[in-house]
Design a protein around this motif. Structure first.
Motif, PDB file in Angstrom:
ATOM      1  N   GLY A  81       0.726  -1.174  -0.256  1.00 12.92           N
ATOM      2  CA  GLY A  81      -0.082  -0.289   0.131  1.00 12.92           C
ATOM      3  C   GLY A  81       0.745   1.164  -0.219  1.00 12.92           C
ATOM      4  N   GLU A  82       2.100   1.256   1.123  1.00 12.94           N
ATOM      5  CA  GLU A  82       2.852   2.407   0.707  1.00 12.94           C
ATOM      6  C   GLU A  82       3.098   2.454  -0.390  1.00 12.94           C
ATOM      7  OE1 GLU A  82       4.899   5.446   2.275  1.00 12.94           O
ATOM      8  OE2 GLU A  82       3.728   4.655   3.717  1.00 12.94           O
ATOM      9  N   LEU A  83       3.637   1.072  -1.473  1.00  6.01           N
ATOM     10  CA  LEU A  83       4.614   1.730  -2.394  1.00  6.01           C
ATOM     11  C   LEU A  83       3.467   2.480  -3.266  1.00  6.01           C
ATOM     12  CD1 LEU A  83       6.632  -1.672  -2.165  1.00  6.01           C
ATOM     13  CD2 LEU A  83       8.019   1.247  -2.179  1.00  6.01           C
ATOM     14  N   PHE A 264      -0.444   8.992   9.249  1.00  8.36           N
ATOM     15  CA  PHE A 264      -1.014   8.372   8.664  1.00  8.36           C
ATOM     16  C   PHE A 264      -1.894   7.557   9.662  1.00  8.36           C
ATOM     17  CE2 PHE A 264      -3.118   5.352   5.678  1.00  8.36           C
ATOM     18  CZ  PHE A 264      -3.851   5.814   4.100  1.00  8.36           C
ATOM     19  N   TYR A 265      -1.888   6.918   9.445  1.00 14.17           N
ATOM     20  CA  TYR A 265      -2.000   5.122   9.932  1.00 14.17           C
ATOM     21  C   TYR A 265      -2.545   5.642  11.358  1.00 14.17           C
ATOM     22  CZ  TYR A 265      -0.248   2.178   6.299  1.00 14.17           C
ATOM     23  OH  TYR A 265      -0.427   1.799   5.553  1.00 14.17           O
ATOM     24  N   LYS A 266      -1.712   6.741  12.125  1.00 15.61           N
ATOM     25  CA  LYS A 266      -1.928   7.357  13.767  1.00 15.61           C
ATOM     26  C   LYS A 266      -3.688   8.171  13.669  1.00 15.61           C
ATOM     27  CE  LYS A 266       1.890   7.604  16.143  1.00 15.61           C
ATOM     28  NZ  LYS A 266       3.060   9.036  16.403  1.00 15.61           N
ATOM     29  N   ILE A 267      -3.980   8.530  12.617  1.00 18.85           N
ATOM     30  CA  ILE A 267      -5.486   9.547  12.285  1.00 18.85           C
ATOM     31  C   ILE A 267      -6.441   8.681  11.758  1.00 18.85           C
ATOM     32  CG2 ILE A 267      -5.792  10.829  10.429  1.00 18.85           C
ATOM     33  CD1 ILE A 267      -3.814  12.327  10.444  1.00 18.85           C
ATOM     34  N   SER A 424      -4.814  -1.906   1.905  1.00 22.21           N
ATOM     35  CA  SER A 424      -4.083  -2.350   2.148  1.00 22.21           C
ATOM     36  C   SER A 424      -4.774  -2.762   4.598  1.00 22.21           C
ATOM     37  CB  SER A 424      -2.779  -1.909   2.468  1.00 22.21           C
ATOM     38  OG  SER A 424      -1.757  -0.721   3.839  1.00 22.21           O
ATOM     39  N   LEU A 425      -4.408  -2.157   4.705  1.00 17.45           N
ATOM     40  CA  LEU A 425      -4.931  -1.604   5.660  1.00 17.45           C
ATOM     41  C   LEU A 425      -6.832  -2.679   5.751  1.00 17.45           C
ATOM     42  CD1 LEU A 425      -5.398   0.931   8.028  1.00 17.45           C
ATOM     43  CD2 LEU A 425      -3.852  -0.347   8.053  1.00 17.45           C
ATOM     44  N   SER A 426      -7.658  -2.767   4.835  1.00 18.16           N
ATOM     45  CA  SER A 426      -8.566  -3.887   4.735  1.00 18.16           C
ATOM     46  C   SER A 426      -7.723  -5.208   4.279  1.00 18.16           C
ATOM     47  CB  SER A 426      -9.539  -2.864   3.645  1.00 18.16           C
ATOM     48  OG  SER A 426     -10.710  -3.530   3.307  1.00 18.16           O
ATOM     49  N   GLY A 427      -7.394  -5.046   2.599  1.00 15.30           N
ATOM     50  CA  GLY A 427      -6.696  -7.160   2.997  1.00 15.30           C
ATOM     51  C   GLY A 427      -5.483  -7.004   4.713  1.00 15.30           C
ATOM     52  N   LEU A 428      -5.660  -6.659   4.963  1.00 11.19           N
ATOM     53  CA  LEU A 428      -4.916  -6.862   6.349  1.00 11.19           C
ATOM     54  C   LEU A 428      -5.666  -7.359   7.348  1.00 11.19           C
ATOM     55  CD1 LEU A 428      -2.241  -7.204   7.985  1.00 11.19           C
ATOM     56  CD2 LEU A 428      -2.544  -4.744   8.517  1.00 11.19           C
ATOM     57  N   SER A 429      -7.078  -6.513   7.660  1.00 14.63           N
ATOM     58  CA  SER A 429      -7.419  -7.012   8.472  1.00 14.63           C
ATOM     59  C   SER A 429      -8.198  -8.255   8.317  1.00 14.63           C
ATOM     60  CB  SER A 429      -8.808  -6.354   8.641  1.00 14.63           C
ATOM     61  OG  SER A 429      -9.468  -5.972   7.587  1.00 14.63           O
ATOM     62  N   PHE A 430      -8.720  -8.860   6.696  1.00 19.40           N
ATOM     63  CA  PHE A 430      -9.579  -9.595   6.124  1.00 19.40           C
ATOM     64  C   PHE A 430      -8.303 -11.025   5.829  1.00 19.40           C
ATOM     65  CE2 PHE A 430     -10.665 -12.482   2.745  1.00 19.40           C
ATOM     66  CZ  PHE A 430     -12.005 -12.606   2.520  1.00 19.40           C
ATOM     67  N   SER A 431      -6.971 -10.786   5.293  1.00 21.05           N
ATOM     68  CA  SER A 431      -5.980 -11.744   5.822  1.00 21.05           C
ATOM     69  C   SER A 431      -5.555 -12.049   7.049  1.00 21.05           C
ATOM     70  CB  SER A 431      -4.768 -11.454   5.725  1.00 21.05           C
ATOM     71  OG  SER A 431      -4.482 -11.093   4.342  1.00 21.05           O
ATOM     72  N   ILE A 432      -5.484 -11.132   8.698  1.00 20.93           N
ATOM     73  CA  ILE A 432      -5.680 -11.805  10.032  1.00 20.93           C
ATOM     74  C   ILE A 432      -6.705 -12.620   9.999  1.00 20.93           C
ATOM     75  CG2 ILE A 432      -6.228 -11.428  12.197  1.00 20.93           C
ATOM     76  CD1 ILE A 432      -4.820  -8.402  11.229  1.00 20.93           C
ATOM     77  N   GLY A 433      -8.097 -12.137   9.757  1.00 24.12           N
ATOM     78  CA  GLY A 433      -9.161 -13.227   9.750  1.00 24.12           C
ATOM     79  C   GLY A 433      -9.301 -15.080   9.181  1.00 24.12           C
ATOM     80  N   LEU A 434      -8.854 -14.337   7.727  1.00 23.46           N
ATOM     81  CA  LEU A 434      -8.273 -16.135   7.845  1.00 23.46           C
ATOM     82  C   LEU A 434      -7.611 -17.117   8.252  1.00 23.46           C
ATOM     83  CD1 LEU A 434      -7.694 -14.908   3.819  1.00 23.46           C
ATOM     84  CD2 LEU A 434      -9.958 -15.965   4.845  1.00 23.46           C
TER      85      LEU A 434
END
Length: 492
Positions: A81-83, A264-267, A424-434
């Motif tokens: 996501g950053e790149l 960005f993530y803090k906000i 990327s945050l949305s994808g990360l949260s989905f992957s954590i669930g998987l």
């Protein structure tokens, strides 16, 4: 005017149209989920016949390879996501992502060493994750925020088709046409996907290029007329918000300073809506993964079902998404995410209980095997419908929050708006669930039983539903978000 028209690329109208861009992203994400499940029915041949794995180790390595995909996605999603947000265009990262997936898929196909199989799966996971993140960011660049629910609904339908068709196509082709024809079909899908990426013209890039010309309003107007489709409400051209934001950026003196990645993530994490949206996404994917982990084993011992009836059961569980997902997306566009998510999680709870209680002898239907089977199938199909109310909640809510912050302070998240980092945050949260789903459901089923496991999952669903009602954006916040996008000076 004529000079500008002559300078346009060949096929400018259809290549830059919203419909074609949605089609490109839908096919890209279809490909990603198609490849995720494509490997499942052919893994025994890959491992035993080509890589000479001992049959007693095949089950363990299969689990490791399937889990590895989610682990890779979780590790690399934030970096991708950053790149992607630093790139000057969405098209190049998309093509690179699909190229990486192509390399990983090819390595899986040709490998005769176990390390090559694992490396191929890792590379495939990186490419698929990148395609997912950049694909959603490209979609946001092309669709007005108020239509994102419908767009995500259509995308989810394609994703479901990919998830259902991947294993089916692989298994059928392996049986009828052989190993190399099977892998050739997967590689062909990727090649077609890359060709579509090369044809696609980003609307954001076109706006940037045309803004330097005094004729650009005419060009933009002509393009936006083509961009409207059946997915968009009349008059909701994608240019409305994006062009307004570009105008504010250009007129701001001095321009708003771009914040750091950490800020960005803090906000985002200071917003309860964001945290709740991520919780909903984790819970949603946890539930999906728990079905894959526990249902096949349970129906095998409870009903003596083989692979065919089990596969048909999963069609009933996943199939409704193809039809219902766009409708649920339209509902989210109209009323926000709070009501659909709350109803979805609270309705899921009794259905999960019923799924576990179907074969329990203390209930009337559990005393007869045929009645138990009917109850189990009915509960699974109902879950397939209800699940659509919870899908895309995290993505839509994150998009809404970032849209509002960008409207209040244009350019705060950089020239690309921070959408790749957001998804990327949305994808990360989905992957954590998987990853969490198999661990939680498998451990509970083994330790306390399938029925009790479903009671625990139902309780979690109730808790998340109440949290969603308390913190997610409803109709009122949806109206405020849109007002701020149109006039950032308005106060809540």
């Amino acid at each position: 005017m004529n000079d500008e028209i002559r300078k346009r690329p060949i096929g400018y109208r259809w290549r830059s149209s919203t419909l074609f861009i949605i089609s490109c992203i839908a096919i890209a994400l279809f490909t990603e989920t198609f490849l995720y499940g494509f490997i499942v029915p052919i893994l025994p041949e890959i491992l035993q016949d080509r890589n000479h794995v001992d049959p007693s180790d095949i089950q363990r390595i299969t689990y490791q390879l399937l889990t590895l995909y989610g682990a890779v996605s979780m590790v690399c999603s934030v970096f991708i996501g950053e790149l992607a947000d630093r790139a000057g265009t969405r098209q190049t990262p998309l093509i690179v992502a699909l190229g990486i997936a192509l390399v990983g898929t090819f390595l899986l196909a040709v490998s005769t060493q176990l390390w090559g199989v694992f490396l191929g799966r890792i590379i495939q996971g990186v490419g698929g994750t990148a395609a997912w993140i950049v694909g959603f960011a490209t979609l946001r660049d092309s669709i007005h925020g108020r239509n994102m629910g419908k767009a995500f609904g259509v995308i989810n339908s394609f994703v479901s088709v990919g998830a259902l068709s991947g294993p089916a196509v692989a298994g059928m082709l392996l049986e009828l046409a052989g190993y190399w024809v099977t892998w050739g079909s997967a590689l062909l899908v990727l090649v077609i996907d890359i060709i579509m990426r090369l044809l696609m013209l980003e609307q954001r890039s076109l706006k940037t290029n045309s803004s330097s010309s005094p004729r650009s309003p005419s060009i933009s107007g002509e393009a936006s007329a083509d961009e409207d489709s059946a997915l968009l409400t009349p008059g909701s051209s994608t240019r409305t918000y994006d062009a307004l934001k570009d105008d504010r950026l250009a007129s701001t003196a001095p321009p708003t300073a771009q914040i750091s990645t950490l800020s960005f993530y803090k906000i985002l994490f200071t917003h309860p809506r964001v945290l709740t949206a991520l919780l909903c996404s984790v819970t949603y994917s946890t539930m999906l993964a728990s079905y894959n982990t526990t249902i096949p084993t349970h129906v095998k011992f409870a009903f003596d079902w083989g692979s065919l009836p089990t596969g048909l059961l999963f069609v009933g569980l996943q199939g409704p998404t193809i039809i219902v997902s766009p409708i649920c997306g339209w509902i989210r566009d109209k009323v926000g995410t709070r009501l659909p998510a709350t109803i979805g999680f609270l309705t899921l709870a009794p259905l999960l209980w019923l799924l576990g209680a179907a074969d329990q002898k203390q209930f009337p239907w559990g005393r007869d095997e045929e009645s138990a089977k009917a109850v189990y199938i009915g509960a699974a199909i109902a879950i397939g419908f209800v699940t659509n109310l919870m899908s895309s909640v995290g993505t839509v809510e994150l998009t809404s929050v970032v849209d509002t912050l960008e409207a209040q302070q244009p350019g705060i998240f950089g020239p690309n708006g921070g959408y790749s980092r957001t998804y990327s945050l949305s994808g990360l949260s989905f992957s954590i669930g998987l990853l969490a789903g198999p661990l939680i459901s498998g451990t509970l089923a083994d330790s306390i039983g399938y029925y009790q496991m479903n009671i625990v999952l139902a309780s979690i669903s109730v808790a998340v539903g109440m949290t969603a009602f308390a913190f997610l954006g409803g109709k009122d916040s949806l109206d405020i978000d849109r007002a701020r996008q149109e006039d950032p000076s308005e106060d809540e």
